[in-house]
Each structure stands twice: as C-alpha cells, then as structure tokens.
Design an enzyme around this catalytic site. Structure first.
Site, mmCIF file in Angstrom:
data_model
loop_
_atom_site.group_PDB
_atom_site.id
_atom_site.type_symbol
_atom_site.label_atom_id
_atom_site.label_comp_id
_atom_site.label_asym_id
_atom_site.label_seq_id
_atom_site.Cartn_x
_atom_site.Cartn_y
_atom_site.Cartn_z
ATOM 1 N N HIS A 135 -68.360 22.137 71.631
ATOM 2 C CA HIS A 135 -68.851 21.762 70.292
ATOM 3 C C HIS A 135 -69.620 22.921 69.662
ATOM 4 C CE1 HIS A 135 -68.907 17.437 71.966
ATOM 5 N NE2 HIS A 135 -67.905 17.493 71.115
ATOM 6 N N LYS A 182 -68.770 2.701 70.277
ATOM 7 C CA LYS A 182 -68.738 3.286 71.620
ATOM 8 C C LYS A 182 -70.043 3.000 72.346
ATOM 9 C CE LYS A 182 -65.980 7.460 70.691
ATOM 10 N NZ LYS A 182 -66.031 8.923 70.794
ATOM 11 N N ARG A 233 -58.380 20.793 70.943
ATOM 12 C CA ARG A 233 -58.232 21.494 72.218
ATOM 13 C C ARG A 233 -56.785 21.575 72.673
ATOM 14 N NH1 ARG A 233 -62.316 17.394 74.802
ATOM 15 N NH2 ARG A 233 -60.758 16.222 73.699
ATOM 16 N N SER A 259 -66.829 15.722 76.037
ATOM 17 C CA SER A 259 -68.078 15.027 76.362
ATOM 18 C C SER A 259 -67.864 14.028 77.496
ATOM 19 C CB SER A 259 -68.638 14.318 75.131
ATOM 20 O OG SER A 259 -69.109 15.264 74.204
#
Length: 166
Positions: A20, A44, A93, A131
């Site tokens: 990040h 979440k 990514r 994460s």
C-alpha cells in the site's frame, strides 16, 4: 495557473502494508494531493478498529505531507465529490486483481463519470503482499511474523494484537 489534481486511494487497509505504501508513494509522485481513504469496513470483520487503521496509516505516511489520511463510510462516489477528487487510485498485483478492479472501475465510471480510475502496480518485491496475508502470517507466527511486509509501527501493533489474543 494549473489546476491541482486530487487523487483518492480507498480501502480498508487492515493493516496498511508496504505494498500500500509503495502505491501511495507512486501516486504522490503523480498527483498534487493523495487522500488515503480508510473505509469503516462495515461489510468486513477487521482486525484493527478504524482509529487504529487511521493511526497506522498516518504514522506510515508522516514524512509525506501531500498524503492525507481520512476516514470514510458510504459510497466512494460521495467521498470523491466531497473532497473534489478527480482520480481514484487502485493497486493491482495480478490478473485476478485486475478482473475485479476493471469491473469496479466500470461501475464507478457510471456513478462518477468525472473521476478517472488509475491502476498502479507495486514494485516487484511487494506484488505478493495483501493485508490478508499480513494478518495471517503475523497472527499465526509465520516466518518473521510479517516483519518484512509492513512498516515497523504497523509490525508493533500486529505483535500487540497477537499477544492480546494469546
């Protein structure tokens, strides 16, 4: 006089990783101001509270005054309008990220046609970091406990969470 370009980088950042940070620094080199929009993440279950995620992000970005850390809830569209953002930054990514992000960018274009989505890829050494991986490795005691995936301040918080859970 040129117009100042404000970009937003939204996400939960639970926790903020070196990946990040890499994306943020790349964006800060491109735009006048970057707002790291930390989502309340009502959908979440996060390891860290919103305040903890905000503190970690502010600590990690303290040396970069053009990066501002701000909480948000609701639609990114409303946040972008409130902060006069013209760009949304998204980190990608791999191909699987791109597929999801491409769909999200299309939906966001419908909701906010005046905001462009820019995809940035992290440096090679950060392309594998997520994460989720950071939380799992840190909490389950993987090699180095995730020390090489986050900044030192974030690592300290992860270790405190692990100790509290033990």
């Amino acid at each position: 006089m040129s117009k100042s370009v404000i970009a937003i980088y939204p996400g939960t950042f639970d926790p903020i990783s070196l990946g990040h940070e890499d994306i943020l620094l790349r964006a800060a080199a491109m735009f006048d101001k970057v707002i790291l929009a930390v989502a309340t993440a009502h959908h979440k279950k996060t390891l860290f509270t919103l305040d903890e995620r905000m503190d970690m992000a502010r600590q990690a970005m303290a040396a970069h005054p053009q990066i501002e850390v701000v909480p948000f809830t609701g639609l990114v569209r409303d946040f972008a309008r409130l902060h006069h953002a013209k760009v949304m930054v998204r980190g990608v990514r791999a191909v699987t990220d791109f597929d999801y992000e491409f769909q999200l960018a299309g939906m966001n274009r419908q909701l906010m046609p005046d905001v462009e989505t820019v995809f940035l890829t992290p440096s090679a050494e950060y392309q594998f970091i997520s994460s989720t991986f950071v939380r799992e490795i840190s909490m389950l005691g993987g090699e180095g406990d995730g020390r090489n995936l986050v900044s030192p301040g974030v690592y300290e918080r992860l270790m405190a969470k692990k100790a509290a859970a033990a």
